[in-house]
Motif scaffolding. Structure first.
Motif, PDB file in Angstrom:
ATOM      1  N   GLU A 607       0.824  -1.198  -0.069  1.00 53.02           N
ATOM      2  CA  GLU A 607      -0.015  -0.021  -0.012  1.00 53.02           C
ATOM      3  C   GLU A 607       0.904   1.507  -0.017  1.00 53.02           C
ATOM      4  O   GLU A 607       0.654   2.359  -0.958  1.00 53.02           O
ATOM      5  CB  GLU A 607      -0.971  -0.377   1.159  1.00 53.02           C
ATOM      6  CG  GLU A 607      -1.959  -0.962   1.022  1.00 53.02           C
ATOM      7  CD  GLU A 607      -2.759  -1.068   2.346  1.00 53.02           C
ATOM      8  OE1 GLU A 607      -2.676  -0.675   3.183  1.00 53.02           O
ATOM      9  OE2 GLU A 607      -4.039  -1.529   2.162  1.00 53.02           O
ATOM     10  N   GLU A 613      -1.928  -1.878  -6.483  1.00 55.99           N
ATOM     11  CA  GLU A 613      -2.687  -1.564  -7.497  1.00 55.99           C
ATOM     12  C   GLU A 613      -2.533  -2.619  -8.346  1.00 55.99           C
ATOM     13  O   GLU A 613      -3.423  -3.413  -9.092  1.00 55.99           O
ATOM     14  CB  GLU A 613      -2.569   0.032  -8.107  1.00 55.99           C
ATOM     15  CG  GLU A 613      -2.914   1.065  -7.527  1.00 55.99           C
ATOM     16  CD  GLU A 613      -3.077   2.312  -8.195  1.00 55.99           C
ATOM     17  OE1 GLU A 613      -3.707   2.430  -9.254  1.00 55.99           O
ATOM     18  OE2 GLU A 613      -2.205   3.249  -7.985  1.00 55.99           O
ATOM     19  N   GLU A 617      -5.121  -5.803  -9.334  1.00 54.54           N
ATOM     20  CA  GLU A 617      -5.752  -5.921 -10.406  1.00 54.54           C
ATOM     21  C   GLU A 617      -5.416  -7.613 -10.608  1.00 54.54           C
ATOM     22  O   GLU A 617      -6.252  -8.090 -11.302  1.00 54.54           O
ATOM     23  CB  GLU A 617      -4.747  -5.121 -11.405  1.00 54.54           C
ATOM     24  CG  GLU A 617      -5.557  -5.229 -12.871  1.00 54.54           C
ATOM     25  CD  GLU A 617      -4.833  -4.375 -13.910  1.00 54.54           C
ATOM     26  OE1 GLU A 617      -5.015  -4.535 -15.091  1.00 54.54           O
ATOM     27  OE2 GLU A 617      -4.138  -3.352 -13.352  1.00 54.54           O
ATOM     28  N   SER A 645      -8.432  -1.997  -2.747  1.00 52.41           N
ATOM     29  CA  SER A 645      -7.846  -1.179  -1.908  1.00 52.41           C
ATOM     30  C   SER A 645      -8.207   0.362  -1.948  1.00 52.41           C
ATOM     31  O   SER A 645      -8.924   0.492  -3.056  1.00 52.41           O
ATOM     32  CB  SER A 645      -6.350  -1.185  -2.037  1.00 52.41           C
ATOM     33  OG  SER A 645      -5.929  -0.761  -3.461  1.00 52.41           O
ATOM     34  N   ARG A 647      -6.039   2.481  -3.051  1.00 42.99           N
ATOM     35  CA  ARG A 647      -5.579   3.251  -4.301  1.00 42.99           C
ATOM     36  C   ARG A 647      -6.450   2.714  -5.298  1.00 42.99           C
ATOM     37  O   ARG A 647      -6.465   3.373  -6.233  1.00 42.99           O
ATOM     38  CB  ARG A 647      -4.279   2.822  -4.274  1.00 42.99           C
ATOM     39  CG  ARG A 647      -3.191   3.569  -3.272  1.00 42.99           C
ATOM     40  CD  ARG A 647      -1.826   2.874  -3.570  1.00 42.99           C
ATOM     41  NE  ARG A 647      -0.672   3.491  -2.624  1.00 42.99           N
ATOM     42  CZ  ARG A 647       0.070   4.683  -3.034  1.00 42.99           C
ATOM     43  NH1 ARG A 647      -0.491   5.225  -4.269  1.00 42.99           N
ATOM     44  NH2 ARG A 647       0.705   5.225  -2.092  1.00 42.99           N
ATOM     45  N   GLN A 648      -6.742   1.556  -5.366  1.00 41.35           N
ATOM     46  CA  GLN A 648      -7.533   1.149  -6.395  1.00 41.35           C
ATOM     47  C   GLN A 648      -9.033   2.047  -6.614  1.00 41.35           C
ATOM     48  O   GLN A 648      -9.301   2.087  -7.841  1.00 41.35           O
ATOM     49  CB  GLN A 648      -8.017  -0.618  -6.161  1.00 41.35           C
ATOM     50  CG  GLN A 648      -6.791  -1.351  -6.599  1.00 41.35           C
ATOM     51  CD  GLN A 648      -7.182  -2.918  -6.151  1.00 41.35           C
ATOM     52  OE1 GLN A 648      -7.142  -3.228  -5.118  1.00 41.35           O
ATOM     53  NE2 GLN A 648      -7.779  -3.575  -7.458  1.00 41.35           N
ATOM     54  N   ASN A 651      -8.197   4.942  -8.425  1.00 42.26           N
ATOM     55  CA  ASN A 651      -7.802   4.980  -9.860  1.00 42.26           C
ATOM     56  C   ASN A 651      -9.234   4.857 -10.481  1.00 42.26           C
ATOM     57  O   ASN A 651      -9.972   4.252 -10.567  1.00 42.26           O
ATOM     58  CB  ASN A 651      -7.340   3.443 -10.084  1.00 42.26           C
ATOM     59  CG  ASN A 651      -6.400   3.405 -11.363  1.00 42.26           C
ATOM     60  OD1 ASN A 651      -7.014   3.610 -12.427  1.00 42.26           O
ATOM     61  ND2 ASN A 651      -5.151   3.101 -11.114  1.00 42.26           N
ATOM     62  N   LEU A 654     -10.601   1.820 -12.751  1.00 45.91           N
ATOM     63  CA  LEU A 654     -11.139   0.806 -11.848  1.00 45.91           C
ATOM     64  C   LEU A 654     -12.412   0.109 -12.460  1.00 45.91           C
ATOM     65  O   LEU A 654     -12.567  -1.075 -12.630  1.00 45.91           O
ATOM     66  CB  LEU A 654     -11.395   1.094 -10.192  1.00 45.91           C
ATOM     67  CG  LEU A 654     -12.226  -0.026  -9.464  1.00 45.91           C
ATOM     68  CD1 LEU A 654     -11.026  -1.277  -9.343  1.00 45.91           C
ATOM     69  CD2 LEU A 654     -12.514   0.522  -8.148  1.00 45.91           C
TER      70      LEU A 654
END
Length: 809
Positions: A607, A613, A617, A645, A647-648, A651, A654
């Protein structure tokens, strides 16, 4: 002094008689020769004033030939004394241009008269020759060319330097190729011809043609004179080459323009260093008028600091004769300004000093620009704090000072917690405001001797010299944490942020700046690892942990590249029937040396480093592929839960990647459940839109670890949520811990009121299972049912139709 006479006579008696007669008359006889050749030699040696020569000298050279040679070689006058007067003799005598011709016999009075007339004529000629020589020398000294044009004969005569001045030999005034006017430049020729032929006196400066296209200048003076006794008119002129003078005048004009228009101040002083001239730029730069500067020494009124007594003597000794450097000048109003000054010596041909020339320019803007560049080079443009360059310089200086005075020097490494989330959520402009606010708060807490640095991003360093006690660093770190933690008003929102601070001290923890920074960095990561919003002093084991973290990060990068990650699955069980209705995909790392690494060790590193990320994925794609395999084996209703997460969630791709995973595997979107933590939905506007897009794909949405975040429970009604997962921290205390029981009851009641499904995590005992079932929790997972295992192990359970323990009322 008596005139000196030489006698040339081949009859000795006649010669002696003539000698006595001359001496009687008062003349001095310097020599007597009988032959012509002897006469020529004697004249060259004795240099008499007059030669009395007989024409008939017998054998060898006769008198006329000897007289001719004497005239050519010595220019001494000759008077013939002879008895011959026939025409042929006279013609030969005329060729030698004698000064007299006296026939023998002659009386003494006739001889004296002839001699006196010859000497008088010679004296007149000498005066003319002297005048001509004087004129010739004067023309040469003045480098003049004199010319004369006779209009009646159209003849052109010249003397002196005319040929050298014009670059050729003129033969005519005009018309012919080698005419005088053809040497004049075309643009000046016609006007000069009109003036020359007009009869007026002329004084002009015109251009001339020299070879190879070179253009020169001549100064010409001419006047027209009428001929005597009705003769033709004459035009007489004098020419001087003034090319160099014109060039010097041009240089002077150019120098004058430069002197008056240059932006540099110019002072010209005499040898006594008193100002004799100044230019307009000097007046503009200093405010002094020309009159105010005249007669004063620049050291007395211009230079803020006088040149030393040795300055000018040393300047005179310098071979190049000039000096330049930076000085401080004073304006008339007393203000000072930096100037770049050039002082040079001017000497005359003998080498005596005639002037000093001082030029200077105001370099205030250059110095200001240098200061600005220096500030930019050593300061962070966003916050105004020092940057990495200043850190390197000042830390080295402070370390050297600490060594000399034997004092401690502290370095604090500060990293903001959660800055990236705010920066990505609210935008970089809001992130910049946050960094500026934090920097300003830091500066208000620091002493004048403390040095604040922004390394970049959300990392800061504070150098703290002269601390008396170790506790002083802890006190300052606590104040910094409190100041940073206060709410910060951004343009669009009000946010809170915290920081993690690592402290390293010289000489306790490190001896040089690199080791000191590394120690402070390790301490900062230790503070972040232990919960953030705190500070930590460096200890030796931190370096080992930092090394382990770095190795973990590097290993994770290799694991992603080498496909060393694995998925384990934990069954999700219906508490009423004990039937397995779903799976949660949990990532594992198959390390070549450490074996199977649990997520608790590497997920936090992933993280922080951003590797979460690509890992997330891969987990999504692999989980969907495994779901497809189970469905193909006859288990179409298996639901797959995948963690997403923070961060995902942030994004922008996503939704696109989830849609791609569904399309590639062809599974029913209802079979995919995305588990999102409360932290990921702190930004409501962003999360609402992102969740709405995901929900539009048909997938299920669950809030993982519910109850551990800070989101308002009332906001749940605005989000497209299908399920709440009760965090294991509340399940652990059931049914004995009253607080856990109360919180769990509240969560269940909330879910039922919002018509949301419930899944309890971390069920490890029958009592927990029964209590949750009695509360109305529909699903659960935990070690009571099964630990996370590879897909093959769970495939066997599916094939065997295995049922887990069900809850009892």
């Amino acid at each position: 002094m008596n005139p000196r006479i030489m006698i040339v006579e081949d009859e000795r008696i006649v010669a002696l008689d003539l000698k006595h007669s001359l001496e009687f008359l008062g003349y001095t006889v310097v020599a007597v020769a009988a032959r012509g050749a002897d006469a020529v030699l004697a004249v060259a040696q004795q240099r008499p004033d007059l030669v009395l020569m007989d024409i008939n000298l017998g054998e060898g050279m006769d008198g006329t030939e000897a007289a001719q040679r004497i005239r050519e070689q010595s220019r001494v006058p000759v008077v013939f004394l002879t008895a011959y007067a026939e025409d042929k003799t006279l013609e030969r005598a005329e060729q030698s241009m004698p000064y007299g011709y006296l026939l023998k016999p002659f009386e003494l009075r006739e001889l004296e008269a002839t001699i006196r007339m010859a000497l008088a004529r010679r004296q007149a000629e000498l005066e003319v020759e002297l005048a001509e020589e004087r004129l010739r020398l004067a023309l040469d000294a003045a480098a003049l060319g004199v010319w004369e044009w006779d209009a009646s004969s159209d003849s052109f005569e010249w003397e002196g330097h005319l040929e050298g001045i014009l670059g050729g030999q003129p033969r005519f005034l005009r018309g012919e190729e080698d005419a005088f006017l053809n040497f004049i430049h075309e643009e000046d020729r016609e006007a000069l011809a009109v003036q020359l032929l007009s009869g007026q006196s002329i004084s002009a400066t015109v251009r001339t043609h020299h070879g190879r296209g070179h253009i020169g200048w001549i100064e010409l003076h001419a006047k027209r004179y009428a001929g005597e006794h009705g003769g033709g008119e004459r035009l007489i002129g004098v020419v001087r080459d003034v090319t160099e003078r014109r060039r010097n005048e041009e240089r002077l004009r150019q120098a004058s323009v430069v002197f008056n228009t240059t932006a540099e101040g110019v002072l010209i002083t005499g040898p006594d260093r008193k100002v004799v001239s100044s230019n307009p730029a000097f007046c503009m730069l200093t405010g002094y008028s020309v009159e105010e500067a005249y007669g004063r020494d620049p050291d007395d009124f211009l230079h803020a600091r006088r040149h030393s007594d040795q300055f000018y003597p040393r300047l005179l000794e310098m071979r190049q004769g000039y000096w330049h450097g930076e000085v401080t000048c004073r304006r008339r109003d007393g203000t000072l300004f930096p100037a770049w000054e050039h002082v040079c010596v001017v000497r005359d041909n003998p080498g005596e000093v005639v002037n000093y020339i001082i030029t200077f320019s105001d370099i205030s803007q250059i110095r200001q620009a240098e200061q600005q560049i220096n500030h930019l080079a050593y300061h962070d443009a966003l916050t105004g704090l020092g940057n990495r360059h200043q850190l390197d310089d000042r830390l080295e200086i402070e370390l050297e000072r600490a060594r000399l005075v034997e004092q401690r020097l502290g370095v604090m490494f500060i990293d903001l917690d959660g800055f990236k989330l705010i920066n990505d959520t609210l935008g970089h402009a809001a992130g910049d405001v946050l960094l500026q606010t934090v920097a300003q708060r830091m500066k208000t807490l620091l002493r004048r001797t403390d040095i604040a640095i922004r390394l970049g991003g959300d990392e800061f360093v504070v150098i703290v010299p002269d601390a008396q006690r170790i506790d002083d660093y802890a006190v300052l770190a606590g104040k910094l944490l409190d100041a940073i933690r206060d709410a910060i008003q951004l343009p669009s929102d009000r946010v809170n942020i915290s920081a993690s601070i690592g402290i390293a001290v010289f000489p306790d923890n490190a001896k040089d700046r690199h080791a000191l920074m590394k120690a402070a960095d390790s301490a900062m990561y230790d503070a972040k690892t232990h919960g953030r919003n705190r500070f930590a002093f460096y200890s030796p084991d931190m370096a080992e942990r930092a090394h382990e973290r770095m190795a973990m990060e590097q290993g994770l990068m290799q694991a992603i590249q080498q496909q060393a990650l694995r998925l384990h699955y934990q069954p999700v069980v219906a508490l009423e029937s004990g039937r397995m209705i779903g799976m949660e995909a949990l990532v594992r790392w198959q390390h070549p040396e450490l074996g199977l690494v649990p997520p608790a060790r590497f997920i936090p590193v992933a993280e922080e480093s951003g590797l979460i990320e690509p890992i997330g994925e891969w987990v999504l794609q692999e989980a969907c592929r495994q779901t497809r395999r189970w469905q193909d084996e006859g288990y179409p209703h298996i639901r797959m839960a995948v963690n997403v997460s923070v961060r995902q969630m942030m994004n922008d791709h996503l939704v696109e990647r989830v849609a791609q995973a569904l399309a590639e595997t062809g599974i029913d979107p209802q079979c995919l459940e995305l588990e999102i933590t409360e932290t990921a939905i702190q930004s409501i506007e962003h999360s609402r839109e992102r969740l709405r897009q995901l929900k539009g794909l048909g997938v299920m949405i669950a809030i993982d670890d519910f109850g551990t975040g800070f989101s308002s429970l009332s906001l749940l009604k605005h989000l497209p949520i299908d399920r709440i997962k009760i965090d294991r921290s509340f399940v652990t205390g059931l049914p004995s811990d009253g607080n856990d029981v109360a919180i769990t009851h509240a969560i269940v009641a909330l879910a039922h009121s919002l018509h949301l499904e419930l899944t309890a995590e971390g069920i490890e005992s029958t009592d927990q299972l029964n209590h949750l079932h009695q509360l109305g929790v529909g699903e659960g997972q935990g070690y009571l049912f099964r630990r996370p295992e590879p897909a093959d192990a769970l495939t066997e359970l599916l094939r065997g139709g295995h049922r887990f323990q069900a809850g009892r009322q």
